[in-house]
Design an enzyme around this catalytic site. Structure first.
Site, mmCIF file in Angstrom:
data_model
loop_
_atom_site.group_PDB
_atom_site.id
_atom_site.type_symbol
_atom_site.label_atom_id
_atom_site.label_comp_id
_atom_site.label_asym_id
_atom_site.label_seq_id
_atom_site.Cartn_x
_atom_site.Cartn_y
_atom_site.Cartn_z
ATOM 1 N N LYS A 195 0.868 -1.171 0.000
ATOM 2 C CA LYS A 195 0.000 0.000 0.000
ATOM 3 C C LYS A 195 0.906 1.223 0.000
ATOM 4 O O LYS A 195 1.673 1.451 0.923
ATOM 5 C CB LYS A 195 -0.906 0.044 1.229
ATOM 6 C CG LYS A 195 -1.950 1.167 1.094
ATOM 7 C CD LYS A 195 -2.677 1.503 2.375
ATOM 8 C CE LYS A 195 -2.054 2.650 3.146
ATOM 9 N NZ LYS A 195 -1.921 3.928 2.434
ATOM 10 N N GLY A 252 5.626 3.388 10.476
ATOM 11 C CA GLY A 252 4.802 4.582 10.517
ATOM 12 C C GLY A 252 4.428 4.952 11.931
ATOM 13 O O GLY A 252 5.174 4.676 12.877
ATOM 14 N N SER A 253 3.268 5.544 12.063
ATOM 15 C CA SER A 253 2.887 6.089 13.362
ATOM 16 C C SER A 253 2.415 4.981 14.299
ATOM 17 O O SER A 253 2.006 3.900 13.877
ATOM 18 C CB SER A 253 1.767 7.109 13.203
ATOM 19 O OG SER A 253 0.548 6.451 12.930
ATOM 20 N N ARG A 254 2.456 5.292 15.568
ATOM 21 C CA ARG A 254 2.018 4.330 16.572
ATOM 22 C C ARG A 254 0.528 4.035 16.436
ATOM 23 O O ARG A 254 0.111 2.875 16.513
ATOM 24 C CB ARG A 254 2.307 4.937 17.950
ATOM 25 C CG ARG A 254 2.016 4.026 19.095
ATOM 26 C CD ARG A 254 2.762 4.541 20.285
ATOM 27 N NE ARG A 254 2.395 3.884 21.518
ATOM 28 C CZ ARG A 254 3.004 4.126 22.672
ATOM 29 N NH1 ARG A 254 3.985 5.002 22.727
ATOM 30 N NH2 ARG A 254 2.645 3.493 23.760
ATOM 31 N N GLU A 276 7.064 -1.002 12.803
ATOM 32 C CA GLU A 276 8.005 -0.125 13.484
ATOM 33 C C GLU A 276 7.259 1.167 13.724
ATOM 34 O O GLU A 276 6.751 1.780 12.778
ATOM 35 C CB GLU A 276 9.225 0.092 12.595
ATOM 36 C CG GLU A 276 10.332 0.823 13.317
ATOM 37 C CD GLU A 276 11.144 1.652 12.358
ATOM 38 O OE1 GLU A 276 11.589 1.127 11.334
ATOM 39 O OE2 GLU A 276 11.293 2.864 12.636
ATOM 40 N N CYS A 313 13.396 7.723 12.324
ATOM 41 C CA CYS A 313 12.900 6.870 13.407
ATOM 42 C C CYS A 313 13.881 6.868 14.565
ATOM 43 O O CYS A 313 13.502 6.640 15.703
ATOM 44 C CB CYS A 313 12.745 5.436 12.924
ATOM 45 S SG CYS A 313 11.909 5.291 11.361
ATOM 46 N N GLU A 404 6.927 10.442 21.507
ATOM 47 C CA GLU A 404 7.774 10.909 20.414
ATOM 48 C C GLU A 404 7.226 12.232 19.859
ATOM 49 O O GLU A 404 6.036 12.372 19.629
ATOM 50 C CB GLU A 404 7.770 9.852 19.303
ATOM 51 C CG GLU A 404 8.684 10.191 18.131
ATOM 52 C CD GLU A 404 8.640 9.117 17.033
ATOM 53 O OE1 GLU A 404 7.663 8.356 16.973
ATOM 54 O OE2 GLU A 404 9.596 9.074 16.239
#
Lengths: 537, 537
Positions: A195, A252-254, A276, A313, A404
């Site tokens: 994607k 990507g984001s949490r 991640e 990251c 973060e």
């Protein structure tokens, strides 16, 4: 606007399509365009989100391709990955130009990222040829054993099945369509459905064209690779929920990573998710190091903090040190460097807005002191570096300060003593990296911190800065939750191939049917364990 | 009834206690007793369920012990596991006697299971000494590399942290307190908290006493091991939810395994669950094999089906074959053998009742034909063997027929042709094993089935029966969901140690601080990958 599937050379201009196997397909859903983050202006061409039918087709093609693809030899897959690398290299100018437009990242950085991406593909080609990833083990039969003979048992690893990969915003090449997740899954023998990230649709399409062209040139089934366009909560979730998908790679984001983890766990057949997600990458400045070279450390720190507008990251967002003159010197020097720093354009207006909100929230916390802020960049996606400080007690008491801030913002935690440094480290969530700066006199302190750091992070650095992730055999780009969803693996480096494999044992298989890595006589000269003993036998 | 912690020899009589580290503790909750499955009578002594405080204490002790325990050398842990094996061997008579009372399993089988259990412990001791499980990798620094020097990066695996283990009902020793989950976790360097199975509390306590005694003799911290007693939905779930627990090993029912997976996924910090749950272990009888030796196959099949009252995870509950005279001969012979089979006592009255309900439901399905039933055993936990048959179309259309009947019941699926055999195999859920019986003329058919079987199971057997799981290096006792929660691993064999490890990378670590497996000069002579090249260097 489908173009003929017979093209050999990848397009150098984006066409506004997805790839469902060999077919270029224009989605039937909402229009979406990548945006020039500097100007905020939408870019041509227009793309359209795919729908459930597109997900279904991509997954069906991947499933149909799986048995053929996994039956290729490691050498064939190595050549395929090298072919992909070659196609991408040939497209460098077009890809870099487009990625620059879509991400605002400098051309030099993006050119380097092409090299990193092709380097990753070639690393997995080398890993395929080396072969120990196959995990070959042989326990020979013991026909004379009593009370019962032992059968012949052999083990190897096989690929899991089609893998869904979600491209990251911050590495439009190295962690995207042709990035490490795709390279490791393809190396393992898994078809891949990517994607694309909305922030760099054109770059994704060009990269996908390179991959498509290699699939064709290598005579592989078309379903080995598809590229979908869609939003995460609908198309992305549908992709992860598809029963033909057997694993997920994500950077990507949490919030997005957690959503994919939930979707994967709720399937009738749960699947592994390698996400991640987030990391503040603590940096410990030990007293001797501060005494010896506080200014040099400040310079190194601010350089790493502001690199690429802090959008790595492994950005060092957290500094821990014991209060004292050394720390004062460090802070003064770091503040000066931050104040002089002119921010770069961030990846998207949305990321810039989030960064602003995150830094305002932290800076506005009553326990936090603002030490310095840099010069904000202009445009639609501005970045302004921030240096903030907080006492350790307040930091530990306030989980919101541990979040973060994705961008060039650093928070310095002032500790009473080394014991408190360790306490703060223990209070942190899981991290991708943890760094320690030492002088000769700090070795005992470092030794005591080591077990704490090991438990908390995937990579420990001494006297270095965490940005810059080597692509090699020993790298771990991973770490305990929430740095990743699964701390048992890495998304960078050759070990990543193991994420997409599982062991199978063969008991008393006739010699004619034995998979080649398990054949008698070890025709490929692999490292194997025979009765537990490793060797090239 | 706490006894002094200074005891050296383990008790030979169960005392009715848990172990929280070194302390024998009587739970404060509901009374629970194991039951003699033959008589249905509760056994002495009484036990009491533990509560939240007991879980908390066991987990705190485990967490407190972790850093000390993981700092032991592989050689020290190997000696510890050998010490455990020695303590259990010394307790053989007492343990077998108690396990026989609690499980109804024959003394000879249980004596063998003691040997299997000590063999597992010794296998992991050998694996610890061999050392390649540490996954040592070294990418040496390249100070001259341009544009940037490469740092020194080294990788090894470290243990995850305290592990919760749930004992299984069907192997009161080899898959219980001192079973493979415990042995592999302890080998990896993880403290273990076991929840005993209610069906064999006394056996669990005796085994735990052996382990306790070894912990003490080896001078390890008491928190390396605790034994809890409680029910799954409350105490078990609380244990899995405890933030100090970092992984879960489980063998048992699908419902219980799924519940633990949910609990683990819903934690603030999700953790891996290695649950072995259910499998019907399909057996394919190819036409040549049926032509050649239908009666012999029937004998082997019924022997494997009824072994231990069918209470093996790898029990061959499903047979696939093409209709024809060979299959008719097989079925007639198998029916005769089943009819003559006198059932054994099952493990618990509850398991016997479930088995009866499951077989009645399947046998009562309109598409199912009952070919034979054996002689039911007497007593509170009776078993009666069943042989049932169904057409392939009906079987594929009815998922309920694919459910495991935990016991000595076999369902034969009659197929039109080999294509339908493959279709049925593809329709199955993930399995621990899949077996194929062949004659010389069947090799091409077997070759075509192999990719289907590989995708569906963890272990493929040729011309053998799946009961009997070798404990070695090449074994895979695992498989795709729902055979296990995580098909990327095994619960039997030396590879199981990897479930409880994760990789960590060290960048530019000073030589004085390098973990021994990564030290220059390779002091332990380990297999390591240096710049990707494997060797003893």
């Amino acid at each position: 606007m489908p173009s003929p599937a017979s093209e050999k050379a990848p397009e150098t201009e984006p066409q506004g399509t997805m790839f469902l196997g060999a077919s270029r397909v224009t989605g039937g859903g909402a229009e979406v365009r990548s945006v020039n983050p500097g100007t905020g202006k939408p870019l041509d061409p227009a793309y359209h989100y795919g729908d459930a039918g597109d997900v279904d087709r991509a997954c069906r093609l991947a499933e149909d391709a799986f048995d053929t693809y996994r039956a290729t030899t490691p050498e064939e897959r190595a050549r395929f990955l090298e072919c992909v690398a070659g196609k991408l290299t040939a497209l460098t100018d077009a890809v870099v130009e487009r990625a620059h437009l879509e991400s605002g990242l400098p051309v030099a950085r993006l050119t380097g990222e092409v090299g990193r991406t092709t380097g990753q593909l070639r690393l997995f080609a080398a890993e395929l040829r080396e072969g120990s990833w196959q995990g070959a083990r042989i326990d020979p039969a013991l026909p004379e054993r009593t009370p019962q003979p032992r059968p012949d048992i052999r083990q190897r690893r096989i690929p899991l099945g089609p893998v869904a990969v979600f491209g990251a915003s911050n590495f439009p090449l190295a962690f995207s369509v042709l990035g490490g997740d795709t390279a490791s899954a393809l190396a393992a023998g898994c078809p891949v459905v990517v994607k694309a990230h909305d922030a760099h649709l054109g770059t994704s399409e060009l990269a996908a064209g390179a991959l498509r062209s290699a699939v064709e040139e290598c005579g592989l089934p078309e379903g080995v690779f598809s590229l979908l366009i869609g939003d995460g909560p609908t198309l992305g979730a549908r992709l992860v929920a598809d029963p033909r998908i057997r694993a997920v790679g994500f950077t990507g984001s949490r919030a997005a990573g957690l959503a994919l983890m939930r979707t994967a766990a709720e399937r009738d057949v749960p699947i592994p998710v390698y996400a991640e997600m987030s990391s503040v990458n603590p940096v410990v400045l030990l007293p001797g190091a501060l005494d010896e070279r506080a200014r040099e450390l400040a310079e190194g720190f601010v350089g790493s903090l502001t690199l690429g507008a802090g959008q790595f990251c492994t950005n060092p967002g957290l500094v821990l040190a014991v209060d004292g003159p050394g720390l004062d010197t460090f802070l003064a020097a770091a503040a000066g460097a931050v104040e002089g720093h002119a921010g770069a354009t961030m990846l998207t207006p949305g990321i810039a807005a989030s960064y602003r909100a995150q830094t305002e929230a932290v800076a506005g916390h009553p326990a936090v002191t603002r030490l310095a802020q840099g010069v904000s960049s202009e445009g639609a996606s501005p970045c302004q570096a921030h240096l903030l400080a907080v006492g350790a007690d307040d930091f530990v008491a306030e989980p919101a300060l541990q979040q973060e801030m994705f961008g060039a913002a650093g928070l310095v935690v002032r500790c009473r003593d080394l014991g408190q440094v360790a306490d703060v480290l223990r209070s942190l969530e899981g991290q991708l990296t943890a760094s320690v700066h030492t002088a000769d006199g700090d070795l005992d302190a470092a030794r005591e911190l080591l077990p704490v750091l090991e438990r908390g992070a995937g990579r420990l650095l001494f006297n270095g800065w965490p940005t810059g992730v080597e692509v090699g055999h020993a790298m771990v780009h991973g770490g305990p939750f929430p740095a990743t969803s699964d701390g048992r693996s890495t998304s960078v480096g050759s070990l990543a191939i193991e994420r997409y494999l599982r062991p199978v044992a063969y008991q008393d298989l006739p010699a004619e049917l034995l998979p080649r890595p398990l054949a008698d006589g070890n025709p490929d000269g692999l490292w194997r364990r025979v009765d537990g003993v490793p060797g090239r036998h």
